[in-house]
Motif scaffolding. Structure first.
Motif, PDB file in Angstrom:
ATOM      1  N   GLU A   9       7.897  28.112   6.884  1.00 30.08           N
ATOM      2  CA  GLU A   9       7.108  27.105   7.298  1.00 30.08           C
ATOM      3  C   GLU A   9       6.426  26.398   6.084  1.00 30.08           C
ATOM      4  O   GLU A   9       5.818  27.036   5.226  1.00 30.08           O
ATOM      5  N   GLN A  62       4.985  20.976  -0.025  1.00 30.05           N
ATOM      6  CA  GLN A  62       6.472  21.103  -0.113  1.00 30.05           C
ATOM      7  C   GLN A  62       6.956  20.230   0.973  1.00 30.05           C
ATOM      8  O   GLN A  62       7.873  19.679   0.834  1.00 30.05           O
ATOM      9  N   GLY A  72       6.617  27.861  -4.832  1.00 27.59           N
ATOM     10  CA  GLY A  72       7.656  27.529  -3.751  1.00 27.59           C
ATOM     11  C   GLY A  72       8.491  26.507  -3.925  1.00 27.59           C
ATOM     12  O   GLY A  72       8.847  25.850  -3.236  1.00 27.59           O
ATOM     13  N   LYS A  73       8.818  26.282  -5.163  1.00 22.26           N
ATOM     14  CA  LYS A  73      10.033  25.295  -5.686  1.00 22.26           C
ATOM     15  C   LYS A  73      11.153  25.737  -4.800  1.00 22.26           C
ATOM     16  O   LYS A  73      12.058  24.704  -4.389  1.00 22.26           O
ATOM     17  N   THR A  74      11.542  26.799  -4.869  1.00 16.39           N
ATOM     18  CA  THR A  74      12.853  27.144  -4.279  1.00 16.39           C
ATOM     19  C   THR A  74      12.882  26.828  -2.836  1.00 16.39           C
ATOM     20  O   THR A  74      13.912  26.592  -2.452  1.00 16.39           O
ATOM     21  N   GLY A 132       5.463  30.190  -8.700  1.00 16.24           N
ATOM     22  CA  GLY A 132       4.918  30.762  -7.477  1.00 16.24           C
ATOM     23  C   GLY A 132       4.565  29.558  -6.381  1.00 16.24           C
ATOM     24  O   GLY A 132       4.154  30.085  -5.404  1.00 16.24           O
TER      25      GLY A 132
HETATM   26  P1  ADP Z   1       8.640  28.973  -7.634  1.00 13.22           P
HETATM   27  O1  ADP Z   1      10.210  28.964  -7.512  1.00 13.22           O
HETATM   28  O2  ADP Z   1       7.913  27.918  -7.578  1.00 13.22           O
HETATM   29  O3  ADP Z   1       8.383  29.816  -8.861  1.00 13.22           O
HETATM   30  P2  ADP Z   1       9.100  30.632  -5.163  1.00 13.22           P
HETATM   31  O4  ADP Z   1       9.877  29.850  -4.670  1.00 13.22           O
HETATM   32  O5  ADP Z   1       9.687  31.884  -6.056  1.00 13.22           O
HETATM   33  O6  ADP Z   1       8.348  29.674  -6.492  1.00 13.22           O
HETATM   34  O7  ADP Z   1       8.002  31.141  -4.275  1.00 13.22           O
HETATM   35  C1  ADP Z   1       6.960  32.134  -4.533  1.00 13.22           C
HETATM   36  C2  ADP Z   1       6.884  32.919  -3.451  1.00 13.22           C
HETATM   37  O8  ADP Z   1       5.963  32.231  -2.412  1.00 13.22           O
HETATM   38  C3  ADP Z   1       7.692  33.269  -2.889  1.00 13.22           C
HETATM   39  O9  ADP Z   1       7.805  34.956  -2.534  1.00 13.22           O
HETATM   40  C4  ADP Z   1       8.239  32.577  -1.506  1.00 13.22           C
HETATM   41  O10 ADP Z   1       8.649  33.243  -0.544  1.00 13.22           O
HETATM   42  C5  ADP Z   1       6.604  32.235  -1.143  1.00 13.22           C
HETATM   43  N1  ADP Z   1       6.655  30.784  -0.396  1.00 13.22           N
HETATM   44  C6  ADP Z   1       7.318  29.660  -0.699  1.00 13.22           C
HETATM   45  N2  ADP Z   1       7.079  28.797   0.138  1.00 13.22           N
HETATM   46  C7  ADP Z   1       6.190  29.323   0.881  1.00 13.22           C
HETATM   47  C8  ADP Z   1       5.664  28.789   2.245  1.00 13.22           C
HETATM   48  N3  ADP Z   1       5.722  27.517   2.779  1.00 13.22           N
HETATM   49  N4  ADP Z   1       4.849  29.935   2.866  1.00 13.22           N
HETATM   50  C9  ADP Z   1       4.715  31.062   2.647  1.00 13.22           C
HETATM   51  N5  ADP Z   1       5.460  31.775   1.518  1.00 13.22           N
HETATM   52  C10 ADP Z   1       6.095  30.704   0.813  1.00 13.22           C
END
Ligand code: ADP
Ligand code: ZN
Length: 727
Positions: A190, A195, A221-223, A219
């Protein structure tokens, strides 16, 4: 008679004309005799009128033709032409770089056969449960041998079904296939508001060319934004290219994509065999791959229908190739996106200043993720440790050791970061003071204790550690300075109860080793992590609560104006490795200049504030991104000659530059490491506030440089938008 213009795999700028009885389409490979060697050239032009500059009797005929039709599409040829024009590199050399080794060597441009099974008789009555499972599975879709094994289907049952005529084997690769049929997305999260906004903005741009800067703290949540943006592209039945830095491409990162998408996913990196690279390359071209994940050279892969490009960690220096053909994979990705009319997403917690400036001036669309995505993420604090007057042990201050001990006692993990591998970076003679040097480079040799060798980290020369000084013959050579190997040794003695693991090129020699070590960190088997760059990126270590950053002062005093930018990126990235879950994090940064204004900004005010200050400074000093630079690089094994030619070239350019008042021409200077791999290097910098002026200035420089090379043997390369200006 037909006249063909051919690109040859040499650094030369020109195309060469050969004659042929038959027309060969542009983009096809042909064998050629070139000087005394047999080489493979690529047709770049075709005409029925003979060339004016070569006497007809001197034209050689082409050899056997390899391809009947070109294996590149128009966009890839266009990209190659563009980079050759833009970087002033020979088109043949770019082609060489742009295609898989197998094609360079003349392999046919065909995909390997892939044995698969399909149902021949849908009404067959299975004779046992195993056969029943196979029939059920093949009713959904044909399967490859590998997929059958993956699903634990019995191969002997498959064979008996084949004997009964119910199943037939065939070439899966030759089959028409719709990779977007039955598209499914799994493990979606979600999205939070930021995002969601980012995904919406990118989704709205699908089908058009637009560049986004997705800037989000580690952290944030770019991915997940990438994943949901990719969905939109796949839903329009288009392919996606995901570019990641060299050391970010791990099996885990690929597995993450597999867990979200059921389209075929391929990787493109140096660990693949030639054959695998060729297969993946052609599969992308044929539209059999939905997502390609690769390092910088994957930008050259042809796509049947590209719908989105993501460049993760866009600031990473590994996107710029520093070899003879210097291209920037990130910048090419943008051009590729333009050719394909698709969105390009540049993602980073610490975007390069070029990209920040482009987002500020409206060329890129800025998207922000300002918070960590996980609700109860820990806080990160930084302690700056003043080294003045401290006695250090293997480069570590008493304060750092105390802090480490506290964290270790609480069952946490500690990461020690130092960007220098080996045991000691100098080997010194106690009698005459001689410091061991590389004979091919202007550099000191680093001592590696585990194999008792001295290594040059610039030309990779490895020699046994001598017993005696090569200059005066005295014994008792001692070492000075410290690298990761020494720090590991010291910490093992100091904290014998806490197992450590070291991450650098010496210890992480295989992907298996890397996987095992990462697993050992995640299950808390290792408590002290020591590493170079490899550790700074991407990984998620929930139990790391402290990071010690050693030896960063050099960047504050470097002559390279980008050094502070790289330090700010490194600090921010490293700090992002901690405080990822509910635990708080601490960064301990050792320095002799705690009051340094740049350091204070980076640590006290954060990356954005640093960018603003640094950009203001660059504007004031007329440095990129406010000016455009081109570096001319001259190299030769003959020192006097390269100096002489640099002066001569500078003189000639000076007269020429009078017609271009907008372009500043710098005096020739020698590279910081003048001698590298037995070649001497001189540099000439060109700079202009207006890119168009610069492009006009260098438009005709190629033939000029090529003549120079032919008459003097001094090679000259054009480095447009250089990222290394001292080397
Ligand atoms: P980044 O690539 O920006 O460093 P990540 O994509 O690795 O960050 O995300 C960091 C953590 O946050 C991961 O464990 C991911 O599963 C979690 N996460 C990302 N988006 C969400 C969201 N919308 N709700 C809950 N957890 C999230
Ligand atoms: Zn060397």
């Amino acid at each position: 008679m037909i006249y063909l213009q051919l690109a040859v795999p040499r650094t030369l700028f020109s195309l060469f004309t050969y004659k042929s009885d038959v027309a060969v389409p542009i983009g096809c490979r042909v064998h050629l005799s070139f000087g005394t060697s047999d080489i493979i050239g690529v047709v770049m032009g075709i005409s029925e009128t003979p060339p004016l500059d070569v006497p007809l009797h001197k034209l050689k005929p082409i050899g056997p033709v390899i391809d009947e039709k070109p294996y590149w599409n128009q966009q890839t040829l266009e990209l190659i032409r563009f980079i050759s024009r833009y970087q002033h590199a020979g088109i043949g050399a770019i082609i060489d770089l742009a295609q898989p080794v197998a094609l360079r060597k003349g392999a046919p441009a065909t995909r390997r056969k892939l044995k698969g099974f399909r149902l021949a008789d849908p009404d067959v009555a299975p004779k046992n449960p195993q056969q029943a499972r196979i029939v059920e599975a093949l009713k959904v879709q044909p399967l490859s041998v590998q997929e059958c094994r993956g699903m634990n289907l019995s191969m002997s049952a498959v064979s008996s079904l084949i004997r009964r005529g119910a199943v037939e084997s065939f070439d899966l690769n030759g089959m028409e296939m719709d990779i977007y049929a039955d598209l499914r997305f799994s493990n979606r999260l979600e999205l939070n508001d930021e995002q969601r906004q980012a995904v919406d903005a990118i989704s709205a741009a699908v089908g058009t060319f637009k560049v986004f800067l997705l800037q989000g703290v580690t952290g944030s949540g770019k991915t997940e934004v990438y994943m949901q943006a990719i969905e939109k592209a796949l839903k329009t039945r288009k392919q996606v290219l995901v570019m990641i830095p060299e050391i970010g491409l791990t099996p885990q990162s690929i597995a993450r994509f597999h867990s979200h998408f059921n389209v075929p996913i391929a990787a493109m990196h140096s660990a693949l065999t030639d054959r695998e690279r060729l297969d993946n390359y052609l599969s992308c071209r044929d539209g059999r791959v939905g997502i390609l994940i690769g390092t910088r050279s994957s930008v050259f892969t042809p796509f049947k229908d590209l719908g989105m490009i993501i460049v993760d960690e866009e600031h990473d220096q590994s996107y710029k190739q520093q070899d003879t053909c210097r291209y920037n994979g990130r910048d090419l990705a943008i051009y590729k996106g333009k050719l394909a009319s698709c969105p390009v997403i540049l993602g980073s917690a610490t975007p390069s200043l070029e990209t920040v400036a482009n987002a500020a001036n409206g060329r890129y669309v800025p998207l922000r993720l300002s918070r960590r995505a996980v609700a109860n993420a820990g806080k990160v604090q930084t302690e700056i440790i003043d080294l003045k007057g401290q006695s250090l042990e293997s480069g570590l201050s008493p304060r750092v050791l105390t802090l480490m001990e506290e964290e270790l006692k609480q069952d946490h993990q500690v990461l020690v970061f130092l960007n220098r591998r080996g045991y000691a970076n100098q080997v010194i003679c106690p009698a005459c003071g001689h410091v061991l040097q590389c004979d091919a480079c202007d550099s000191y040799l680093t001592y590696h204790k585990y194999n008792h060798t001295v290594n040059c980290h610039h030309c990779e020369q490895v020699r046994e550690m001598p017993d005696r000084c090569p200059k005066c013959g005295a014994g008792g050579l001692y070492v000075h300075g410290n690298g990761t190997e020494q720090i590991e040794e010291f910490l093992r003695q100091r904290f014998p109860d806490y197992p450590s693991v070291r991450f650098d090129r010496d210890t992480m020699s295989s992907p298996q080793k890397l996987r095992d070590s990462l697993a050992g960190i995640l299950n808390n088997e290792y408590r002290i992590l020591i590493g170079t760059q490899i550790l700074a990126k991407g990984h998620h270590f929930p139990n790391v609560t402290m990071i010690a950053l050693l030896n960063i002062d050099g960047a504050l005093f470097s002559n390279d104006f980008r050094a502070t930018e790289h330090l700010a990126q490194l600090y921010t990235q490293v700090a992002g490795r901690t405080g990822r879950e509910e635990k708080n994090g601490l960064v301990a940064l050792q320095t002799y200049v705690p009051q340094n204004i740049v350091l204070q900004t980076i640590v006290g005010q954060g990356y954005d504030a640093f960018c603003q200050q640094c950009l203001a400074e660059r504007r004031y000093l007329n440095l990129p991104p406010f000016t455009h630079q081109v570096l001319l690089r001259l190299e030769s094994a003959d020192r006097a000659r390269v100096h002489q030619e640099a002066v001569a070239l500078h003189g000639a350019l000076k007269r020429y530059a009078e017609n271009f008042p907008g372009v500043e021409l710098g005096s020739p200077y020698q590279a910081l490491m003048e001698k590298k791999q037995n070649k001497y290097h001189m540099l000439i910098m060109l700079q202009s506030a207006v890119r168009a002026d610069m492009l006009k200035f260098i438009a005709n420089i190629d033939t000029f440089l090529e003549d120079k090379k032919i008459s003097t043997g001094v090679k000259c390369y054009v480095d447009v938008d250089p990222t290394e200006i001292l080397q």
